[in-house]
Scaffold this active site. Structure first.
Site, PDB file in Angstrom:
ATOM      1  N   CYS A 134       0.808  -1.231   0.000  1.00 23.37           N
ATOM      2  CA  CYS A 134       0.000   0.000   0.000  1.00 23.37           C
ATOM      3  C   CYS A 134       0.841   1.282   0.000  1.00 23.37           C
ATOM      4  O   CYS A 134       0.560   2.224  -0.752  1.00 23.37           O
ATOM      5  CB  CYS A 134      -0.946  -0.010   1.197  1.00 23.37           C
ATOM      6  SG  CYS A 134      -0.213  -0.669   2.708  1.00 23.37           S
ATOM      7  N   HIS A 247      -3.213   6.312   4.542  1.00 26.25           N
ATOM      8  CA  HIS A 247      -1.792   6.433   4.848  1.00 26.25           C
ATOM      9  C   HIS A 247      -1.304   7.810   4.375  1.00 26.25           C
ATOM     10  O   HIS A 247      -1.691   8.279   3.296  1.00 26.25           O
ATOM     11  CB  HIS A 247      -0.965   5.385   4.084  1.00 26.25           C
ATOM     12  CG  HIS A 247      -1.141   3.974   4.536  1.00 26.25           C
ATOM     13  ND1 HIS A 247      -1.872   3.596   5.651  1.00 26.25           N
ATOM     14  CD2 HIS A 247      -0.645   2.818   4.013  1.00 26.25           C
ATOM     15  CE1 HIS A 247      -1.810   2.276   5.789  1.00 26.25           C
ATOM     16  NE2 HIS A 247      -1.087   1.772   4.801  1.00 26.25           N
TER      17      HIS A 247
HETATM   18  P1  NAP Z   1      -8.386  -9.240   7.340  1.00 27.31           P
HETATM   19  O1  NAP Z   1      -9.388  -8.157   7.480  1.00 27.31           O
HETATM   20  O2  NAP Z   1      -7.792  -9.836   8.541  1.00 27.31           O
HETATM   21  O3  NAP Z   1      -9.022 -10.395   6.416  1.00 27.31           O
HETATM   22  C1  NAP Z   1      -8.357 -11.598   6.171  1.00 27.31           C
HETATM   23  C2  NAP Z   1      -9.112 -12.400   5.135  1.00 27.31           C
HETATM   24  O4  NAP Z   1      -8.385 -13.600   4.847  1.00 27.31           O
HETATM   25  C3  NAP Z   1     -10.492 -12.837   5.618  1.00 27.31           C
HETATM   26  O5  NAP Z   1     -11.383 -12.885   4.529  1.00 27.31           O
HETATM   27  C4  NAP Z   1     -10.199 -14.238   6.114  1.00 27.31           C
HETATM   28  O6  NAP Z   1     -11.337 -15.100   6.128  1.00 27.31           O
HETATM   29  C5  NAP Z   1      -9.212 -14.713   5.076  1.00 27.31           C
HETATM   30  N1  NAP Z   1      -8.465 -15.863   5.588  1.00 27.31           N
HETATM   31  C6  NAP Z   1      -7.701 -15.911   6.687  1.00 27.31           C
HETATM   32  N2  NAP Z   1      -7.227 -17.166   6.869  1.00 27.31           N
HETATM   33  C7  NAP Z   1      -7.730 -17.930   5.862  1.00 27.31           C
HETATM   34  C8  NAP Z   1      -7.623 -19.304   5.496  1.00 27.31           C
HETATM   35  N3  NAP Z   1      -6.917 -20.166   6.215  1.00 27.31           N
HETATM   36  N4  NAP Z   1      -8.290 -19.721   4.395  1.00 27.31           N
HETATM   37  C9  NAP Z   1      -9.033 -18.867   3.674  1.00 27.31           C
HETATM   38  N5  NAP Z   1      -9.164 -17.556   3.980  1.00 27.31           N
HETATM   39  C10 NAP Z   1      -8.514 -17.097   5.050  1.00 27.31           C
HETATM   40  O7  NAP Z   1      -7.152  -8.740   6.486  1.00 27.31           O
HETATM   41  P2  NAP Z   1      -7.108  -7.695   5.267  1.00 27.31           P
HETATM   42  O8  NAP Z   1      -6.695  -6.365   5.759  1.00 27.31           O
HETATM   43  O9  NAP Z   1      -8.333  -7.817   4.436  1.00 27.31           O
HETATM   44  O10 NAP Z   1      -5.829  -8.244   4.489  1.00 27.31           O
HETATM   45  C11 NAP Z   1      -5.810  -9.477   3.868  1.00 27.31           C
HETATM   46  C12 NAP Z   1      -4.495  -9.645   3.134  1.00 27.31           C
HETATM   47  O11 NAP Z   1      -4.428  -8.720   2.062  1.00 27.31           O
HETATM   48  C13 NAP Z   1      -3.242  -9.348   3.965  1.00 27.31           C
HETATM   49  O12 NAP Z   1      -2.796 -10.437   4.709  1.00 27.31           O
HETATM   50  C14 NAP Z   1      -2.262  -8.951   2.912  1.00 27.31           C
HETATM   51  O13 NAP Z   1      -1.691 -10.136   2.350  1.00 27.31           O
HETATM   52  C15 NAP Z   1      -3.123  -8.286   1.900  1.00 27.31           C
HETATM   53  N6  NAP Z   1      -3.043  -6.801   2.038  1.00 27.31           N
HETATM   54  C16 NAP Z   1      -2.291  -6.143   1.168  1.00 27.31           C
HETATM   55  C17 NAP Z   1      -2.185  -4.783   1.263  1.00 27.31           C
HETATM   56  C18 NAP Z   1      -1.320  -4.059   0.335  1.00 27.31           C
HETATM   57  O14 NAP Z   1      -0.478  -3.338   0.802  1.00 27.31           O
HETATM   58  N7  NAP Z   1      -1.485  -4.171  -0.956  1.00 27.31           N
HETATM   59  C19 NAP Z   1      -2.846  -4.075   2.238  1.00 27.31           C
HETATM   60  C20 NAP Z   1      -3.621  -4.777   3.131  1.00 27.31           C
HETATM   61  C21 NAP Z   1      -3.708  -6.142   3.010  1.00 27.31           C
HETATM   62  P3  NAP Z   1     -12.196 -15.330   7.501  1.00 27.31           P
HETATM   63  O15 NAP Z   1     -13.050 -14.106   7.653  1.00 27.31           O
HETATM   64  O16 NAP Z   1     -12.974 -16.542   7.184  1.00 27.31           O
HETATM   65  O17 NAP Z   1     -11.203 -15.498   8.601  1.00 27.31           O
HETATM   66  N1  12T Z   2       2.038  -5.602   7.535  1.00 29.82           N
HETATM   67  O1  12T Z   2       0.705  -6.617   2.044  1.00 29.82           O
HETATM   68  O2  12T Z   2       0.258  -3.951   8.591  1.00 29.82           O
HETATM   69  O3  12T Z   2       2.784  -6.423   2.576  1.00 29.82           O
HETATM   70  O4  12T Z   2      -0.217  -2.269   7.305  1.00 29.82           O
HETATM   71  C1  12T Z   2       0.306  -4.577   3.979  1.00 29.82           C
HETATM   72  C2  12T Z   2      -0.028  -3.875   5.110  1.00 29.82           C
HETATM   73  C3  12T Z   2       1.778  -5.957   5.218  1.00 29.82           C
HETATM   74  C4  12T Z   2       1.592  -6.267   2.826  1.00 29.82           C
HETATM   75  C5  12T Z   2       0.175  -3.427   7.490  1.00 29.82           C
HETATM   76  C6  12T Z   2       1.459  -5.257   6.369  1.00 29.82           C
HETATM   77  C7  12T Z   2       1.214  -5.594   4.048  1.00 29.82           C
HETATM   78  C8  12T Z   2       0.551  -4.217   6.291  1.00 29.82           C
END
Ligand code: NAP
Ligand code: 12T
Length: 341
Positions: A134, A247
């Site tokens: 991000c 951010h």
């Molecule tokens: P979050 O709110 O904690 O959501 C996590 C998601 O992953 C939920 O839908 C969860 O499902 C699912 N999940 C967790 N464990 C799983 C499993 N074993 N099998 C299937 N699904 C599973 O997190 P978020 O902020 O949305 O972020 C999710 C991911 O996106 C991060 O870990 C990161 O890799 C990525 N991300 C990237 C950026 C970026 O900088 N581009 C920013 C933020 C996040 P349940 O609800 O069923 O637990």
């Molecule tokens: N730890 O996708 O905590 O590499 O803000 C994105 C956001 C990892 C990532 C955070 C993190 C990622 C966060």
């Protein structure tokens, strides 16, 4: 007139902070969806989410989830991406992955459409396209026109990052701490290593051997990969602040050739994905309270760095869940269907 082709789309991590935003962005941009398949952990099976007024049941993410899927948007964490994205690609889907799992893999393109849309063509190697971190995404959107005009030699960055970047649990943790503080109760923490309410944590993600955090090194390595220039010097300090969405970044740029603040302002006034907000005399500058739900990256406080020959300072703000994650992924998918599928 011929009917527009529609695509079968899967969202892995649909119940999360980013996954929910994926559904909103697909709807807001009227992405041509045929079937929408919502995937999450076993815990969420049976839960229903709403897309364009229609309820869709969540299914468990497995290796067999992707038959017939054209585009799979992953935001379920890096370990799930490593486990399931190759299976999705093998089933014929093109994966757009939001995690850090594949970003630095030389066979996988790392894309911000305003900056290096051409790299999407490389998706054929592995069937996976990576979405950058991000903090990197919003910065390179602001830097692209400057890099094209005068070349970037070195970047010194400080970030002020919202808790929503960590996910739904972190949003609840900040909220709970604020409520506990106001009620005079002791504050608890579980997601972050310290209290985040009324605090600034100079740690995002884990510490590495060199003393930097992984988040700081993502900014170094991803910026160079996206600009296809390993000579750009990048150093960052990434800080978590008690903000829910958005951010902010202070970016100090040393350019190869001289550029004035007025020239930067003129460039950014017409740059794709940028909204120039730079009228300090009127109290107008980018603030996170104005970015929530918006697609643009706001840039302001544009000044020449008077301590060096060719230097510029910027203040860059964007909704980390939108341009920093869900929007950028959907924009990649839009280029993919328009030019490749
Ligand atoms: P979050 O709110 O904690 O959501 C996590 C998601 O992953 C939920 O839908 C969860 O499902 C699912 N999940 C967790 N464990 C799983 C499993 N074993 N099998 C299937 N699904 C599973 O997190 P978020 O902020 O949305 O972020 C999710 C991911 O996106 C991060 O870990 C990161 O890799 C990525 N991300 C990237 C950026 C970026 O900088 N581009 C920013 C933020 C996040 P349940 O609800 O069923 O637990
Ligand atoms: N730890 O996708 O905590 O590499 O803000 C994105 C956001 C990892 C990532 C955070 C993190 C990622 C966060």
């Amino acid at each position: 007139m011929s009917e527009q082709r529609r695509y079968n789309v899967a969202v892995a991590g649909a119940t999360g902070a980013v996954g929910g935003a994926m559904l909103d962005v697909l709807a807001r941009r009227d992405f041509p969806v045929a079937e929408l398949r919502l995937l999450a952990s076993e815990r969420s099976v049976g839960k229903k989410l709403v897309f364009k007024g229609e309820e869709i049941a969540v299914q468990q993410l497995t290796r067999d989830s992707f038959a017939g899927i054209d585009v799979a948007l992953f935001s379920a964490g890096a370990s799930r991406s490593l486990e399931f994205a190759p299976a999705a690609a093998a089933a014929g889907a093109v994966v757009v992955d939001n995690s850090s799992a594949f970003r630095m893999d030389p066979e996988i393109p790392l894309v911000v459409p305003e900056v290096n849309s051409h790299a999407i063509a490389q998706y054929t190697k592995r069937g996976i396209i990576a979405n950058p971190n991000c903090s990197t995404i919003q910065m390179v959107v602001a830097l692209k026109p400057i890099h094209d005009r005068v070349g970037i030699k070195r970047l010194v960055i400080s970030t002020y990052q919202a808790v929503s970047g960590t996910g739904a649990k972190a949003i609840m943790e900040l909220r709970q701490q604020v409520e506990d503080y106001v009620a005079g109760r002791p504050m608890q923490h579980a997601v972050y290593p310290h209290q985040i309410a009324f605090n600034c944590l100079p740690q995002i993600d884990v510490f590495l051997e060199n003393g930097y955090t992984k988040e700081e090194m993502k900014m170094v390595n991803e910026t160079r990969k996206i600009f296809e220039d390993q000579t750009i010097g990048v150093t960052a300090t990434t800080v978590r602040v008690p903000v829910f969405y958005g951010h902010s970044e202070a970016v100090n740029i040393e350019t190869r050739k001289k550029i004035t603040a007025a020239e930067v302002r003129a460039l950014l006034a017409n740059a794709p994905g940028v909204e120039l907000v730079d009228e300090p005399a009127k109290g107008r500058y980018p603030m996170v309270i104005d970015c929530e739900g918006r697609f643009e990256t706001m840039v302001g406080r544009i000044r020449e760095d008077e301590s060096i020959a060719n230097g510029i300072n910027l203040w860059v703000v964007s909704d980390n869940i939108l341009k920093g994650a869900a929007l950028n992924a959907v924009q990649i998918a839009e280029v993919l269907i328009r030019e490749y599928l």
